[in-house]
Design an enzyme around this catalytic site. Structure first.
Site, mmCIF file in Angstrom:
data_model
loop_
_atom_site.group_PDB
_atom_site.id
_atom_site.type_symbol
_atom_site.label_atom_id
_atom_site.label_comp_id
_atom_site.label_asym_id
_atom_site.label_seq_id
_atom_site.Cartn_x
_atom_site.Cartn_y
_atom_site.Cartn_z
ATOM 1 C CB SER A 1 -0.778 0.116 1.111
ATOM 2 O OG SER A 1 -1.412 1.314 1.453
ATOM 3 C CE1 TYR B 1 -4.342 -2.868 5.402
ATOM 4 C CE2 TYR B 1 -4.035 -0.643 5.248
ATOM 5 C CZ TYR B 1 -4.044 -1.931 4.699
ATOM 6 O OH TYR B 1 -4.062 -2.025 3.362
ATOM 7 C CE LYS C 1 -1.500 -4.692 3.505
ATOM 8 N NZ LYS C 1 -1.787 -5.771 3.116
HETATM 9 P P1 NAD Z 1 -10.934 -7.471 1.316
HETATM 10 O O1 NAD Z 1 -11.280 -7.392 2.854
HETATM 11 O O2 NAD Z 1 -12.236 -7.419 0.588
HETATM 12 O O3 NAD Z 1 -10.119 -8.790 1.173
HETATM 13 C C1 NAD Z 1 -9.352 -9.412 1.914
HETATM 14 C C2 NAD Z 1 -9.667 -11.040 1.915
HETATM 15 O O4 NAD Z 1 -9.095 -11.837 2.743
HETATM 16 C C3 NAD Z 1 -11.530 -11.273 2.396
HETATM 17 O O5 NAD Z 1 -11.919 -11.956 1.520
HETATM 18 C C4 NAD Z 1 -10.882 -11.797 3.660
HETATM 19 O O6 NAD Z 1 -12.051 -12.697 4.019
HETATM 20 C C5 NAD Z 1 -9.785 -12.557 3.676
HETATM 21 N N1 NAD Z 1 -8.849 -12.839 4.762
HETATM 22 C C6 NAD Z 1 -8.673 -12.148 5.712
HETATM 23 N N2 NAD Z 1 -7.728 -12.377 6.418
HETATM 24 C C7 NAD Z 1 -7.530 -13.802 6.463
HETATM 25 C C8 NAD Z 1 -6.701 -14.772 6.891
HETATM 26 N N3 NAD Z 1 -6.284 -15.080 8.161
HETATM 27 N N4 NAD Z 1 -7.100 -16.174 5.898
HETATM 28 C C9 NAD Z 1 -7.618 -16.006 4.789
HETATM 29 N N5 NAD Z 1 -8.230 -15.297 4.503
HETATM 30 C C10 NAD Z 1 -8.116 -13.960 5.024
HETATM 31 O O7 NAD Z 1 -9.863 -6.358 0.948
HETATM 32 P P2 NAD Z 1 -9.242 -5.897 -0.076
HETATM 33 O O8 NAD Z 1 -9.673 -4.416 -0.502
HETATM 34 O O9 NAD Z 1 -9.675 -6.581 -1.543
HETATM 35 O O10 NAD Z 1 -7.805 -5.798 -0.056
HETATM 36 C C11 NAD Z 1 -7.084 -6.894 -0.522
HETATM 37 C C12 NAD Z 1 -5.548 -6.577 -0.235
HETATM 38 O O11 NAD Z 1 -5.004 -5.389 -0.606
HETATM 39 C C13 NAD Z 1 -5.468 -6.578 1.610
HETATM 40 O O12 NAD Z 1 -4.070 -7.032 1.772
HETATM 41 C C14 NAD Z 1 -5.169 -4.875 1.878
HETATM 42 O O13 NAD Z 1 -4.625 -4.574 2.817
HETATM 43 C C15 NAD Z 1 -4.743 -4.502 0.460
HETATM 44 N N6 NAD Z 1 -4.846 -3.090 0.007
HETATM 45 C C16 NAD Z 1 -6.103 -2.751 -0.004
HETATM 46 C C17 NAD Z 1 -6.454 -1.467 -0.300
HETATM 47 C C18 NAD Z 1 -7.830 -0.858 -0.628
HETATM 48 O O14 NAD Z 1 -8.066 0.200 -0.417
HETATM 49 N N7 NAD Z 1 -8.701 -1.858 -0.688
HETATM 50 C C19 NAD Z 1 -5.198 -0.525 -0.507
HETATM 51 C C20 NAD Z 1 -4.006 -0.982 -0.286
HETATM 52 C C21 NAD Z 1 -3.851 -2.380 -0.241
HETATM 53 N N1 UFG Z 2 -12.904 10.717 3.392
HETATM 54 C C1 UFG Z 2 -14.087 11.243 3.514
HETATM 55 N N2 UFG Z 2 -15.026 10.660 4.205
HETATM 56 C C2 UFG Z 2 -15.240 9.276 4.335
HETATM 57 C C3 UFG Z 2 -14.110 8.590 4.047
HETATM 58 C C4 UFG Z 2 -12.962 9.192 3.346
HETATM 59 O O1 UFG Z 2 -13.891 12.584 3.499
HETATM 60 O O2 UFG Z 2 -16.326 8.822 4.954
HETATM 61 C C5 UFG Z 2 -11.706 11.234 2.755
HETATM 62 C C6 UFG Z 2 -10.367 11.074 3.498
HETATM 63 O O3 UFG Z 2 -10.271 11.776 4.535
HETATM 64 C C7 UFG Z 2 -9.234 10.965 2.354
HETATM 65 C C8 UFG Z 2 -10.084 10.552 1.211
HETATM 66 O O4 UFG Z 2 -11.346 10.593 1.347
HETATM 67 O O5 UFG Z 2 -8.778 12.276 2.029
HETATM 68 C C9 UFG Z 2 -9.753 8.965 0.878
HETATM 69 O O6 UFG Z 2 -10.087 8.071 2.110
HETATM 70 P P1 UFG Z 2 -9.896 6.578 2.011
HETATM 71 O O7 UFG Z 2 -10.418 6.252 3.243
HETATM 72 O O8 UFG Z 2 -10.732 6.182 0.843
HETATM 73 O O9 UFG Z 2 -8.695 6.286 1.534
HETATM 74 P P2 UFG Z 2 -7.169 6.545 2.230
HETATM 75 O O10 UFG Z 2 -6.395 7.162 1.282
HETATM 76 O O11 UFG Z 2 -7.435 7.180 3.748
HETATM 77 O O12 UFG Z 2 -6.718 5.023 2.532
HETATM 78 C C10 UFG Z 2 -6.517 4.266 1.696
HETATM 79 C C11 UFG Z 2 -6.668 2.698 1.924
HETATM 80 C C12 UFG Z 2 -5.740 2.247 2.965
HETATM 81 C C13 UFG Z 2 -4.316 2.417 2.454
HETATM 82 C C14 UFG Z 2 -4.160 3.905 2.103
HETATM 83 C C15 UFG Z 2 -2.733 4.268 1.314
HETATM 84 O O13 UFG Z 2 -8.164 2.535 2.680
HETATM 85 O O14 UFG Z 2 -5.925 0.836 2.991
HETATM 86 O O15 UFG Z 2 -4.956 4.386 1.084
HETATM 87 O O16 UFG Z 2 -2.709 5.576 1.150
HETATM 88 F F1 UFG Z 2 -3.444 2.242 3.293
#
Ligand code: NAD
Ligand code: UFG
Length: 336
Positions: A124, A149, A153
């Site tokens: 991330s 969190y 990472k």
């Molecule tokens: P998500 O929660 O939809 O998917 C994660 C999946 O992992 C889920 O299906 C959950 O059931 C499974 N899981 C969790 N713990 C587990 C375990 N111990 N064993 C087996 N399965 C397990 O999240 P996502 O948005 O699809 O994110 C996927 C990956 O990308 C995550 O590692 C997350 O940290 C990373 N990531 C997501 C974002 C974002 O904004 N969505 C940003 C940066 C990184």
């Molecule tokens: N925001 C709002 N209202 C909300 C939710 C978000 O105003 O209800 C704003 C936040 O303050 C930020 C922007 O929208 O300015 C984006 O927020 P998100 O929560 O959607 O995303 P973040 O950038 O905070 O976080 C995301 C992922 C994390 C990751 C991070 C890395 O959720 O997993 O990007 O930059 F670690």
């Protein structure tokens, strides 16, 4: 080629599984369904017209992992499994470190013992901490995250860099996601948060569909063009295409490589709201609130390294992100 996808039932994982099936990979999904449902994968199978193998289980279960590696000719792992709610991680740090760090280490140990050394890891942009200059390139220093969190990472990235240093046979992609949004164009799979969404895009979509009353905009006094936070939103289908490119490139190189997956363009919260309203025809009422703790003012990627080394770049613009989010949300107002 067989790929093990951990967390494959989740938001990003399900889109990746679909892309892998479409590219003729054999796919094995390991997911404990803690934040997802089996339905996402049934839909993926329908869309792809192909089957996958689903194992309901935990990445912390070493015996199960050994069995999977023994019974299937797995050549690579895409590792999405983990917990991802920033606020929850502050309240329950041990759960986050046990799942995201402990679970990852268990997985890597099982891979090492099975001789599977090709890995794509979901990292991330949070590993850059509170960055000072934009855009962020992979050469920017990583820094302590403001929450467990983000810290998990960063810790897993460090584990993987040490592993690649200790054993030159590993091929590892550290994919640093910016802000994944959107959904598959069919509207059949998408992001399905349990409870109130933590992230901006699903919150906007739930307000538009009538599930939430109004959006809280966290902070209107940042030094940005309209005072609200700026992020690099990337369409989830572009993001998973980056994963398939990384998997290809890893076939021909070793070591641990960080690649930013972003568009290189930032949008503010209010720009996102306006773009969503224009595409959906729905109003998204909002109120300005105090800043959210731990948020940075702005964050966007320099995607040049991925363009050069992965021959990949995001192709889908803001309108497509909004249209696909809305199609998913309006077709599935209550998720799966
Ligand atoms: P998500 O929660 O939809 O998917 C994660 C999946 O992992 C889920 O299906 C959950 O059931 C499974 N899981 C969790 N713990 C587990 C375990 N111990 N064993 C087996 N399965 C397990 O999240 P996502 O948005 O699809 O994110 C996927 C990956 O990308 C995550 O590692 C997350 O940290 C990373 N990531 C997501 C974002 C974002 O904004 N969505 C940003 C940066 C990184
Ligand atoms: N925001 C709002 N209202 C909300 C939710 C978000 O105003 O209800 C704003 C936040 O303050 C930020 C922007 O929208 O300015 C984006 O927020 P998100 O929560 O959607 O995303 P973040 O950038 O905070 O976080 C995301 C992922 C994390 C990751 C991070 C890395 O959720 O997993 O990007 O930059 F670690």
């Amino acid at each position: 080629m067989t790929v093990l996808v951990t967390g494959g039932a989740g938001y990003i994982g399900s889109h990746a599984v679909l892309a892998l099936l479409e590219a003729e990979y054999t796919v094995l999904v390991l997911d404990n369904l803690v934040n997802s449902s089996r339905e996402s994968l049934s839909r993926v199978e329908r869309l792809a017209g192909r089957q996958l193998t689903f194992i309901e289980g935990d990445i912390r279960d070493r015996q199960l992992l050994d069995k999977l590696f023994a019974e299937h000719a797995i050549e690579a792992v895409m590792h999405f499994a983990g917990l991802k709610a920033v606020g929850e991680s502050v309240a329950e740090p041990l759960a986050y470190y046990a799942n995201n760090v402990g679970g990852s280490v268990t997985l890597f140990q099982a891979m090492a013992d099975a001789g599977v050394r090709r890995l794509v890891f979901s990292s991330s942009a949070t590993v850059y901490g509170e960055p000072e200059c934009m855009p962020l390139s992979e050469a920017a220093p990583t820094a302590r995250a403001s929450n467990p969190y983000g810290q998990s990472k960063l810790m897993v990235e460090e584990v993987l860099k040490d592993l690649a240093r200790a054993d030159a046979r590993w091929s590892i992609a550290l994919l640093r996601y910016f802000n994944p949004v959107g959904a598959h164009a069919s509207g059949e799979i998408g992001e399905d948060p349990q409870g109130p969404p933590n992230n901006l895009m699903p919150y906007i979509a739930q307000v538009a569909v009538g599930k939430r009353e109004k959006l809280s905009v966290f902070g209107g006094d940042y030094a940005t063009r309209d005072g609200t936070g700026v992020r690099d939103y990337i369409h989830v289908v572009d993001l998973v295409e980056g994963h398939l490119r990384a998997l290809e490139v890893l076939k021909h190189c070793t070591g641990a490589h960080a690649w930013n997956l972003g568009t290189g363009r930032g949008y503010s919260v209010l720009e996102m709201v306006a773009a969503f309203e224009a595409i959906s025809g729905k109003r998204v009422p909002y109120t300005l609130q105090a800043r959210r703790e731990g948020d940075v003012a702005e964050c966007w990627a320099d995607p040049a390294k991925a363009r050069k080394e992965l021959d990949w770049q995001a192709r889908r613009g803001l309108e497509e992100m909004m249209a696909d989010t809305w199609r998913w949300q309006s077709k599935n107002p209550d998720g799966y």
